[in-house]
Write a protein that holds these residues in place. Structure first.
Motif, short mmCIF file in Angstrom:
data_model
loop_
_atom_site.label_atom_id
_atom_site.label_comp_id
_atom_site.label_asym_id
_atom_site.label_seq_id
_atom_site.Cartn_x
_atom_site.Cartn_y
_atom_site.Cartn_z
N ALA A 131 1.04 -1.52 -0.16
CA ALA A 131 0.08 -0.04 -0.10
C ALA A 131 0.66 1.62 -0.15
O ALA A 131 0.49 2.39 -0.67
N ALA A 132 2.28 0.74 1.07
CA ALA A 132 2.57 2.70 0.47
C ALA A 132 3.64 2.88 -0.30
O ALA A 132 4.89 3.48 -0.96
N HIS A 133 3.69 1.38 -0.96
CA HIS A 133 4.95 1.17 -2.81
C HIS A 133 6.10 1.13 -1.46
O HIS A 133 7.06 2.34 -3.02
N ASP A 134 6.50 0.61 -0.69
CA ASP A 134 7.85 0.53 0.03
C ASP A 134 8.28 -0.17 -0.60
O ASP A 134 8.40 -1.61 0.42
N GLY A 135 9.24 -0.65 -2.03
CA GLY A 135 9.99 -1.89 -1.49
C GLY A 135 10.58 -2.66 -0.87
O GLY A 135 10.64 -3.88 -0.86
N THR A 136 11.68 -1.91 -0.01
CA THR A 136 12.34 -2.67 1.12
C THR A 136 11.38 -3.47 1.71
O THR A 136 12.19 -4.05 2.09
N ALA A 137 10.50 -2.18 2.38
CA ALA A 137 10.11 -2.82 3.07
C ALA A 137 9.07 -4.29 2.72
O ALA A 137 8.71 -4.99 3.50
N LEU A 138 8.73 -4.28 1.56
CA LEU A 138 8.07 -5.33 0.82
C LEU A 138 9.22 -6.70 0.68
O LEU A 138 8.99 -7.73 1.22
N LYS A 139 10.28 -6.05 0.46
CA LYS A 139 11.04 -7.24 0.55
C LYS A 139 11.48 -7.44 1.34
O LYS A 139 11.76 -9.03 2.23
N GLU A 140 11.46 -6.82 2.66
CA GLU A 140 12.46 -7.46 4.13
C GLU A 140 11.32 -7.84 4.65
O GLU A 140 11.28 -9.54 5.02
N SER A 141 10.08 -7.89 4.80
CA SER A 141 8.86 -8.54 5.28
C SER A 141 8.58 -9.53 4.24
O SER A 141 7.97 -11.11 5.21
N ALA A 142 8.65 -9.61 3.44
CA ALA A 142 8.71 -11.10 2.22
C ALA A 142 9.21 -12.22 2.66
O ALA A 142 8.83 -13.57 3.35
N HIS A 143 10.65 -11.49 2.87
CA HIS A 143 11.37 -12.32 3.18
C HIS A 143 11.08 -13.10 4.23
O HIS A 143 11.58 -14.59 4.22
N ALA A 144 10.98 -12.57 5.45
CA ALA A 144 10.61 -13.04 7.12
C ALA A 144 9.99 -14.29 6.51
O ALA A 144 10.30 -15.00 7.22
N LEU A 145 8.37 -13.43 5.68
CA LEU A 145 7.37 -14.55 6.24
C LEU A 145 7.59 -15.91 5.34
O LEU A 145 7.84 -16.74 5.47
N LYS A 146 8.97 -15.12 4.22
CA LYS A 146 8.76 -16.76 3.14
C LYS A 146 9.93 -17.80 4.20
O LYS A 146 9.38 -18.97 4.04
N SER A 147 10.89 -17.21 4.68
CA SER A 147 12.09 -17.99 5.85
C SER A 147 11.43 -18.95 7.36
O SER A 147 11.23 -20.05 7.18
N SER A 148 10.62 -17.38 7.35
CA SER A 148 9.43 -18.98 8.54
C SER A 148 8.75 -20.28 7.68
O SER A 148 8.51 -20.96 8.64
#
Length: 159
Positions: free
Chosen positions: A91-108
């Motif tokens: 929603a915020a068009h924040d690529g860095t936050a998207l990359k980090e949050s998606a990676h965290a969920l993918k890892s877990s």
């Protein structure tokens, strides 16, 4: 405790844990275990439940049932929060936050046999990396569906 540390690392997406100081016998035990294990064809097993005994099959093959149950409980406690972080980043068009949050969920998520969830997170992580967040809305619906399905499967397996 070392068991709590192991659980935390597995939940974060580690495949195994060797505690420090690294002892040669411990290293040999882990290497022998992994050398004997069949290599997975891919993370995508065709469905969230898979044909390999459900989403906990891999985890149960590596650790005792009580520890598996605790990892599932910790994962489920954080699932909504992690999905919300991804939604907020899109929603915020924040690529860095998207990359980090998606990676965290993918890892877990990687501790479970949950190909669709893992793939949805990977696609969102890639969108964050490339900055093509405008394509994120379609992937969000895929993520929501995969999360809903995985939550149901995991809740069915938790005692």
């Amino acid at each position: 405790t070392s068991e709590a540390t192991r659980e935390a690392f597995l939940l974060a997406g580690a495949d195994d844990v060797i505690h420090r100081p690294v002892m040669l016998d411990d290293m040999k035990e882990v290497l022998d275990r992994w050398a004997a294990a069949p290599a997975p064809a891919s993370r995508d097993d065709g469905s969230a439940s898979g044909s390999h005994g459900g989403p906990l099959a891999r985890l149960r093959s590596e650790i005792d049932e009580a520890t598996a149950q605790r990892i599932v409980a910790m994962y489920l406690e954080r699932l909504d929060e992690r999905v919300a972080a991804i939604v907020t980043a899109v929603a915020a068009h924040d690529g860095t936050a998207l990359k980090e949050s998606a990676h965290a969920l993918k890892s877990s998520t990687s501790v479970f046999v949950a190909g669709e969830m893992w793939d949805a997170c990977g696609s969102l992580e890639a969108l964050g990396s490339t900055g093509t967040i405008q394509d994120g809305e379609a992937e969000l619906s895929r993520l929501h569906e995969a999360a809903r399905e995985l939550r149901g499967l995991l809740e069915d397996e938790v005692v």
